[in-house]
Structure formats: C-alpha cells, structure tokens
Design an enzyme around this catalytic site. Structure first.
Site, short mmCIF file in Angstrom:
data_model
loop_
_atom_site.label_atom_id
_atom_site.label_comp_id
_atom_site.label_asym_id
_atom_site.label_seq_id
_atom_site.Cartn_x
_atom_site.Cartn_y
_atom_site.Cartn_z
N ARG A 110 -12.89 -35.59 67.69
CA ARG A 110 -12.37 -36.68 68.55
C ARG A 110 -10.87 -36.86 68.35
O ARG A 110 -10.29 -37.33 69.45
CB ARG A 110 -12.81 -38.32 67.94
CG ARG A 110 -13.97 -38.82 68.15
CD ARG A 110 -14.85 -39.23 67.07
NE ARG A 110 -15.00 -38.44 66.15
CZ ARG A 110 -16.17 -37.58 66.14
NH1 ARG A 110 -17.28 -37.91 66.72
NH2 ARG A 110 -16.37 -36.52 65.06
N THR A 111 -10.30 -36.49 67.32
CA THR A 111 -8.58 -36.98 67.15
C THR A 111 -8.13 -35.77 67.85
O THR A 111 -7.18 -36.04 68.77
CB THR A 111 -8.28 -36.80 65.73
OG1 THR A 111 -9.12 -37.49 64.98
CG2 THR A 111 -6.61 -36.94 65.64
N ARG B 98 -3.12 -32.04 61.42
CA ARG B 98 -4.21 -32.45 60.59
C ARG B 98 -4.05 -31.28 59.29
O ARG B 98 -4.01 -30.11 59.94
CB ARG B 98 -5.49 -32.35 61.32
CG ARG B 98 -6.67 -32.55 60.06
CD ARG B 98 -7.82 -32.74 60.98
NE ARG B 98 -7.86 -34.28 61.26
CZ ARG B 98 -9.02 -34.87 61.86
NH1 ARG B 98 -10.11 -34.22 61.97
NH2 ARG B 98 -9.01 -36.15 62.11
N LYS C 243 -1.47 -15.04 57.32
CA LYS C 243 -0.56 -13.97 56.78
C LYS C 243 0.47 -14.47 55.62
O LYS C 243 1.23 -13.72 55.17
CB LYS C 243 0.46 -13.49 58.08
CG LYS C 243 -0.11 -13.04 59.12
CD LYS C 243 0.85 -12.52 60.09
CE LYS C 243 0.22 -12.29 61.49
NZ LYS C 243 1.09 -12.25 62.63
N HIS D 224 -4.75 -41.55 57.99
CA HIS D 224 -5.19 -41.27 59.27
C HIS D 224 -4.91 -42.20 60.09
O HIS D 224 -5.66 -42.91 60.54
CB HIS D 224 -6.61 -40.82 59.30
CG HIS D 224 -7.19 -40.22 60.53
ND1 HIS D 224 -6.33 -39.89 61.64
CD2 HIS D 224 -8.06 -39.47 60.96
CE1 HIS D 224 -6.97 -39.13 62.68
NE2 HIS D 224 -8.24 -39.09 62.20
C1 NCD Z 1 -12.35 -38.82 60.17
C2 NCD Z 1 -11.43 -37.77 59.80
O1 NCD Z 1 -10.97 -36.77 59.77
O2 NCD Z 1 -10.64 -38.58 58.43
N1 NCD Z 1 -12.51 -38.42 61.29
C3 NCD Z 1 -12.04 -38.67 62.63
O3 NCD Z 1 -11.07 -38.27 62.79
N2 NCD Z 1 -12.52 -39.64 63.44
C4 NCD Z 1 -13.43 -39.13 59.57
C5 NCD Z 1 -14.23 -38.21 58.87
O4 NCD Z 1 -13.91 -37.05 59.13
O5 NCD Z 1 -15.12 -38.64 57.97
#
Ligand code: NCD
Length: 308
Positions: A56-57, A107, A86, A135
């Site tokens: 999703r993100t 991320r 590396k 997040h």
């Molecule tokens: C979440 C995350 O990555 O923290 N996912 C997301 O971005 N919707 C939740 C999860 O991974 O459980």
C-alpha cells in the site's frame, strides 16, 4: 508542518493543520474521480527507497506522484537492489539519492532511521515506517478515514487491538489522537503491550485511555475497532511468534456485538486477525481506509512542494 520532512506525527498535533490536510485530500479525491488532470508536480522526481516490504505505502505514494504529474524512481527492495549489499551506509545512500530526486520516501527496519536520513538529505524525507518506531502517513490516512466515516473525530471511542509494542501505525496514530477528545482502549497480548513512552504521552495530553485484557468487554460500546497484525518480523524467535499469532480474531460472531454504525479498521496487511467473512459488512472499513491513503499522500506531496 514544522519542517520539510515528515518523520513523526508529533509534527501534526494541530487540528487546523490536520483539517487543511484533510480538506486537500477531499479536493484530490474529487478531482481524481472527476478525471481532472493535476499537473502541479510536473518535472519533480520522487524516489522510493524501501528496505522493508510494502504494498500500500509504496504503490499509493508512487500512484499519488504520477497523478500529480510527477515522476518516480524506485527500488522496491533496497536491501537487495541497492548498494547496501556492498556495505554502503544509509547516510551515503541518502546523500546520493537526494542528489537525483526532489523527495525521498523511506521505509527502513531501524527505529530512528528516517530522522537520521533527514540530517543527510538535501530534499524532504518522508518516513514510510522506521522499524518499530512510527509510520506517520499511515496514521494521517487512518485519522482521515475516521473523519470521513463519522464526520468528526472528537468524542469517538476507539479500541486499538493487536501488537501495540511493535505496531508503528499504532504509535503514530496515538500521537494524533492526542490532539482530540477521545476515549482509547488498548488491548494486546501481555507481551505486546504499548511502550511506556506512548502511555506517558497520553497521560501528558490528558487523554482517557484504559488497558483492557479482552476486546469482548468493550465491543458493544466502541465506535472504531482498529486491528493490527502481530509484527512477526520484529520477533527474535519463530516460537515466540507462534505462541501469540492466534491471540485474537475478529469474525462475524464478534460483529454481531458491535454498534450498527461502528467501523473496523486495519492498516493491512492482515494475516488471520480479521476473518474474510466480514469483508462485505458495511462496517468493514479497511479497504476504504487503504484507498484514502492515495488521497492523503497526494495532499501531502502537494503541500510539501508548495511549501518548498
Ligand atoms: C503497516 C506497516 O508497514 O507498518 N503496513 C502499512 O503500511 N499499511 C502495518 C503492518 O505491516 O502490519
């Protein structure tokens, strides 16, 4: 927003700022649904740098950038396809990528990494999840979803169920809820309770929260049930995860107890904590919630570039 970077939801503890983000997200949705092309970010480049998996993100940020007329460069698995293999440090990677792009969506598996990246970046960094930290853009879309579903955020009763220890979406959402007048219930397996620092934060904000041992105790009275998966990747041993993985499950029996206008949210991905049997119930809001992510991220990109 205090800085050009988005690192923590603590940057957004102002109802006015939140309101203007939500308003812009509404506009984005309206234009998108009407097929109106927005070209505001033409010539800008978004880099997505993901050291952990994402559906999703990453997709919604990239889609948001395309919808605003911008371009995207991306590695969906930085751990395998970038120079970290590396031995390059995050610091060096960020210095390089910020020279090739106008914004970086990061991320990373380590808490605090987005903040570190922001110190070495010449372009805005957006924290798309830093280990068990935060997040923030997820929490903004979560709050936006509540606003959209109920028309207001004040006076709602929200239960947060699941992995409150490692769940970064929970941590970011709690900060935002601190800007409102809400009742919070925290429900998790004993080993996965909310870290003290977030409880201290709620105390400081004077937010009413209770730790409950079973969702059944409050299922009848809540407006929002926010469920998370157990964050398997943060555990030291498979055994530990196995013991906890079936601690809770929302199914049609549970749904019978809930208010007619309550909603169930989940940042997704789900594993088995929400039965697919309830997906078609109007109270299951998690797919609507995920769609809202696109509009919130369009709004955030638009705001960041306007500001800079
Ligand atoms: C979440 C995350 O990555 O923290 N996912 C997301 O971005 N919707 C939740 C999860 O991974 O459980």
């Amino acid at each position: 927003m205090e800085s050009m970077h988005i690192i923590s939801t603590k940057q957004f503890l102002d109802k006015k700022i939140l309101g203007s983000i939500f308003k812009l997200a509404d506009d984005m949705e309206e234009k998108d649904r009407a097929g109106i092309l927005i070209n505001s970010l033409k010539g800008k480049i978004l880099a997505s740098l993901f050291y952990e998996p994402s559906t999703r993100t990453r997709f919604s940020f990239e889609s948001a950038m395309h919808k605003l007329g911008g371009n995207v460069i991306s590695t969906e698995s930085a751990i395998h396809f970038s120079s970290v293999t590396k031995g390059e440090s995050l610091q060096d990677t960020i210095k390089i990528i910020s020279g090739y792009s106008d914004i970086i969506i990061l991320r990373h598996f380590k808490e605090g990494s987005a903040e570190i990246a922001s110190r070495f970046s010449s372009v805005p960094i957006i924290n798309a999840g830093d280990g068990m930290g935060e997040h923030p853009t997820q929490a903004l879309l979560d709050l936006y979803t509540i606003k959209k579903e109920f028309g207001n955020i004040d006076n709602i009763k929200i239960a947060l169920l699941g992995d409150l220890l490692y769940g970064r979406t929970i941590h970011s959402l709690l900060h935002l809820l601190g800007a409102y007048n809400v009742d919070i219930f925290l429900i998790s397996p004993e080993q996965l309770k909310l870290p003290e620092k977030y409880k201290n934060y709620l105390d400081k904000k004077g937010i009413d929260y209770k730790e409950i041992d079973n969702i059944k105790k409050i299922i009848k009275e809540i407006d929002v049930l926010y469920v998370t998966r157990i964050q398997k990747e943060r555990f030291n041993s498979e055994d530990e995860y196995e013991k906890l993985k079936n601690s809770y499950k929302i199914d049609s029996e549970m749904l019978k107890e809930m208010k007619d206008n309550a909603i169930i949210m989940h940042p997704l991905p789900r594993v088995n904590e929400i039965s697919t049997d309830i997906d078609d119930d109007k109270r299951a809001a998690y797919f609507r919630q995920a769609k809202n992510g696109l509009y919130i991220r369009m709004a955030l990109l638009e705001m960041i570039f306007k500001k800079n």
